[in-house]
Design a protein around this motif. Structure first.
Motif, PDB file in Angstrom:
ATOM      1  N   VAL A  30       0.841  -1.199   0.000  1.00  0.00           N
ATOM      2  CA  VAL A  30       0.000   0.000   0.000  1.00  0.00           C
ATOM      3  C   VAL A  30       0.872   1.244   0.000  1.00  0.00           C
ATOM      4  O   VAL A  30       0.623   2.211  -0.729  1.00  0.00           O
ATOM      5  CB  VAL A  30      -0.955   0.012   1.217  1.00  0.00           C
ATOM      6  N   ARG A  31       1.909   1.223   0.822  1.00  0.00           N
ATOM      7  CA  ARG A  31       2.852   2.346   0.861  1.00  0.00           C
ATOM      8  C   ARG A  31       3.516   2.533  -0.502  1.00  0.00           C
ATOM      9  O   ARG A  31       3.664   3.660  -0.983  1.00  0.00           O
ATOM     10  CB  ARG A  31       3.913   2.112   1.947  1.00  0.00           C
ATOM     11  N   SER A  32       3.930   1.437  -1.107  1.00  0.00           N
ATOM     12  CA  SER A  32       4.589   1.516  -2.425  1.00  0.00           C
ATOM     13  C   SER A  32       3.638   2.078  -3.472  1.00  0.00           C
ATOM     14  O   SER A  32       4.037   2.878  -4.322  1.00  0.00           O
ATOM     15  CB  SER A  32       5.078   0.131  -2.851  1.00  0.00           C
ATOM     16  N   TRP A  33       2.374   1.633  -3.416  1.00  0.00           N
ATOM     17  CA  TRP A  33       1.381   2.120  -4.376  1.00  0.00           C
ATOM     18  C   TRP A  33       1.159   3.619  -4.220  1.00  0.00           C
ATOM     19  O   TRP A  33       1.090   4.357  -5.209  1.00  0.00           O
ATOM     20  CB  TRP A  33       0.057   1.384  -4.170  1.00  0.00           C
ATOM     21  N   LEU A  34       1.083   4.094  -2.975  1.00  0.00           N
ATOM     22  CA  LEU A  34       0.893   5.520  -2.724  1.00  0.00           C
ATOM     23  C   LEU A  34       2.089   6.326  -3.241  1.00  0.00           C
ATOM     24  O   LEU A  34       1.926   7.381  -3.854  1.00  0.00           O
ATOM     25  CB  LEU A  34       0.689   5.779  -1.233  1.00  0.00           C
ATOM     26  N   LYS A  35       3.295   5.829  -3.001  1.00  0.00           N
ATOM     27  CA  LYS A  35       4.502   6.522  -3.460  1.00  0.00           C
ATOM     28  C   LYS A  35       4.518   6.631  -4.985  1.00  0.00           C
ATOM     29  O   LYS A  35       4.884   7.671  -5.537  1.00  0.00           O
ATOM     30  CB  LYS A  35       5.756   5.782  -2.983  1.00  0.00           C
ATOM     31  N   LYS A  36       4.107   5.552  -5.648  1.00  0.00           N
ATOM     32  CA  LYS A  36       4.067   5.567  -7.111  1.00  0.00           C
ATOM     33  C   LYS A  36       2.982   6.507  -7.618  1.00  0.00           C
ATOM     34  O   LYS A  36       3.187   7.252  -8.584  1.00  0.00           O
ATOM     35  CB  LYS A  36       3.827   4.150  -7.630  1.00  0.00           C
ATOM     36  N   THR A  37       1.833   6.493  -6.963  1.00  0.00           N
ATOM     37  CA  THR A  37       0.692   7.300  -7.400  1.00  0.00           C
ATOM     38  C   THR A  37       0.989   8.789  -7.308  1.00  0.00           C
ATOM     39  O   THR A  37       0.618   9.567  -8.202  1.00  0.00           O
ATOM     40  CB  THR A  37      -0.558   6.974  -6.557  1.00  0.00           C
ATOM     41  N   VAL A  38       1.665   9.201  -6.246  1.00  0.00           N
ATOM     42  CA  VAL A  38       1.966  10.634  -6.070  1.00  0.00           C
ATOM     43  C   VAL A  38       3.335  10.996  -6.653  1.00  0.00           C
ATOM     44  O   VAL A  38       3.799  12.122  -6.482  1.00  0.00           O
ATOM     45  CB  VAL A  38       1.901  11.050  -4.583  1.00  0.00           C
ATOM     46  N   HIS A  39       3.968  10.017  -7.324  1.00  0.00           N
ATOM     47  CA  HIS A  39       5.273  10.250  -7.963  1.00  0.00           C
ATOM     48  C   HIS A  39       6.269  10.832  -6.964  1.00  0.00           C
ATOM     49  O   HIS A  39       6.936  11.839  -7.232  1.00  0.00           O
ATOM     50  CB  HIS A  39       5.112  11.190  -9.169  1.00  0.00           C
ATOM     51  N   GLN A  40       6.382  10.173  -5.828  1.00  0.00           N
ATOM     52  CA  GLN A  40       7.216  10.690  -4.745  1.00  0.00           C
ATOM     53  C   GLN A  40       8.647  10.991  -5.193  1.00  0.00           C
ATOM     54  O   GLN A  40       9.160  12.088  -4.942  1.00  0.00           O
ATOM     55  CB  GLN A  40       7.248   9.698  -3.580  1.00  0.00           C
ATOM     56  N   ASP A  41       9.294  10.056  -5.855  1.00  0.00           N
ATOM     57  CA  ASP A  41      10.694  10.255  -6.241  1.00  0.00           C
ATOM     58  C   ASP A  41      10.854  11.366  -7.268  1.00  0.00           C
ATOM     59  O   ASP A  41      11.753  12.213  -7.162  1.00  0.00           O
ATOM     60  CB  ASP A  41      11.291   8.953  -6.791  1.00  0.00           C
ATOM     61  N   GLU A  42       9.963  11.390  -8.284  1.00  0.00           N
ATOM     62  CA  GLU A  42      10.065  12.411  -9.333  1.00  0.00           C
ATOM     63  C   GLU A  42       9.828  13.815  -8.773  1.00  0.00           C
ATOM     64  O   GLU A  42      10.549  14.757  -9.104  1.00  0.00           O
ATOM     65  CB  GLU A  42       9.046  12.141 -10.449  1.00  0.00           C
ATOM     66  N   VAL A  43       8.804  13.943  -7.935  1.00  0.00           N
ATOM     67  CA  VAL A  43       8.488  15.257  -7.372  1.00  0.00           C
ATOM     68  C   VAL A  43       9.617  15.744  -6.469  1.00  0.00           C
ATOM     69  O   VAL A  43      10.036  16.904  -6.553  1.00  0.00           O
ATOM     70  CB  VAL A  43       7.160  15.214  -6.586  1.00  0.00           C
ATOM     71  N   ASN A  44      10.145  14.856  -5.631  1.00  0.00           N
ATOM     72  CA  ASN A  44      11.234  15.258  -4.745  1.00  0.00           C
ATOM     73  C   ASN A  44      12.490  15.636  -5.529  1.00  0.00           C
ATOM     74  O   ASN A  44      13.210  16.563  -5.157  1.00  0.00           O
ATOM     75  CB  ASN A  44      11.546  14.135  -3.754  1.00  0.00           C
ATOM     76  N   ARG A  45      12.728  14.916  -6.630  1.00  0.00           N
ATOM     77  CA  ARG A  45      13.887  15.237  -7.473  1.00  0.00           C
ATOM     78  C   ARG A  45      13.707  16.619  -8.108  1.00  0.00           C
ATOM     79  O   ARG A  45      14.634  17.432  -8.132  1.00  0.00           O
ATOM     80  CB  ARG A  45      14.052  14.168  -8.553  1.00  0.00           C
ATOM     81  N   PHE A  46      12.504  16.893  -8.602  1.00  0.00           N
ATOM     82  CA  PHE A  46      12.221  18.191  -9.209  1.00  0.00           C
ATOM     83  C   PHE A  46      12.359  19.312  -8.188  1.00  0.00           C
ATOM     84  O   PHE A  46      12.960  20.358  -8.467  1.00  0.00           O
ATOM     85  CB  PHE A  46      10.811  18.205  -9.799  1.00  0.00           C
TER      86      PHE A  46
END
Length: 274
Positions: A30-46
């Motif tokens: 569930v945590r992984s799905w949420l991270k993917k859905t909100v694009h956690q890595d991409e947004v933080n990188r930007f």
């Protein structure tokens, strides 16, 4: 790699803070799905790449990042930057990219002298804090909401509003805003602000609108569809968006011949005719 402490979006931290003792029972998938859905890595990188940028400068950076091709029609209808204050109102088909794009366009034209009425989640983004008057859309309305709205309209800033309050919904295959709220009419009269109608082209995925409609039908307190807005923003990368600016409507137009609610729908109709 973005340092854990400096992450703007940290799903694990949010879950741990909000769920408390129950956080341990939320499965990893569930945590992984949420991270993917909100694009956690991409947004933080930007956010790391444009660290230090705020306000309209940051919005323009977002437009470039999202590779949005903005086509302006009726640009001559923008009022001159002569010190007068205006209420800019638009339909809200995307729920994210449209706000970014319009803020960048209007903010650049009026030398950064712009404010939004933002939901409380967006106001928590550091680059947007200087542009936002926070509006709570995730739960009960804040007690001081009327004072915040009043302060915004009585300020010296140009105001950008999405009077529907939520992004557009799909009904019978057509993407349209829900009925517009009347506040912008009442406050524009009170502060003698002419209203500038704007139409923004574009749409989200059918999946998003299905989720949004289900949330509405179930009268859910938390707008689950908001979780998918970042994903929708990434789906719109590289697209062309047409922004049509209508002629300013003098505040004196909104007389007693119609109710404030009826005038709000009148302006909404003008937007969809642009």
């Amino acid at each position: 790699m973005t340092d854990q402490k400096s992450k703007l979006i940290d799903i694990d931290r949010i879950i741990d803070q909000r769920a408390g003792d129950k956080a341990a029972y939320i499965p990893g998938f569930v945590r992984s799905w949420l991270k993917k859905t909100v694009h956690q890595d991409e947004v933080n990188r930007f956010m790391s790449e444009c660290e230090g940028e705020t306000g309209v400068t940051w919005l323009k950076h977002c437009v470039r990042y999202l590779q949005l091709n903005l086509k302006l029609v009726g640009e001559e209808n923008f009022p001159p930057d002569d010190g007068r204050r205006y209420t800019f109102v638009s339909n809200h088909p995307l729920g994210g990219g449209d706000g970014v794009a319009l803020g960048a366009v209007i903010g650049e034209r009026y030398d950064g002298n712009i404010r939004y009425l933002l939901n409380d989640l967006l106001t928590n983004l550091p680059p947007l804090k200087s542009l936002g008057i926070p509006i709570n859309k995730t739960g009960a309305q804040s007690r001081n909401l009327p004072q915040m709205v009043d302060a915004g309209f009585h300020s010296e800033y140009q105001l950008l509003l999405f009077p529907a309050g939520l992004c557009s919904r799909m009904r019978n295959g057509v993407v349209r805003d829900l009925p517009w709220k009347k506040t912008f009419i009442i406050k524009s009269i009170e502060t003698q602000r002419d209203v500038v109608p704007i139409h923004f082209s574009g749409s989200n995925s059918k999946k998003f609108y299905r989720i949004a409609n289900i949330c509405s039908a179930l009268h859910m307190k938390f707008n689950v569809a908001m979780l998918f807005l970042v994903d929708e923003m990434y789906k719109n990368v590289g697209k062309t968006c047409e922004i049509r600016i209508g002629k300013p409507i003098p505040w004196q137009t909104f007389d007693k011949s119609r109710s404030a609610y009826e005038w709000a729908q009148y302006v909404r109709d003008i937007v969809y005719k642009l």
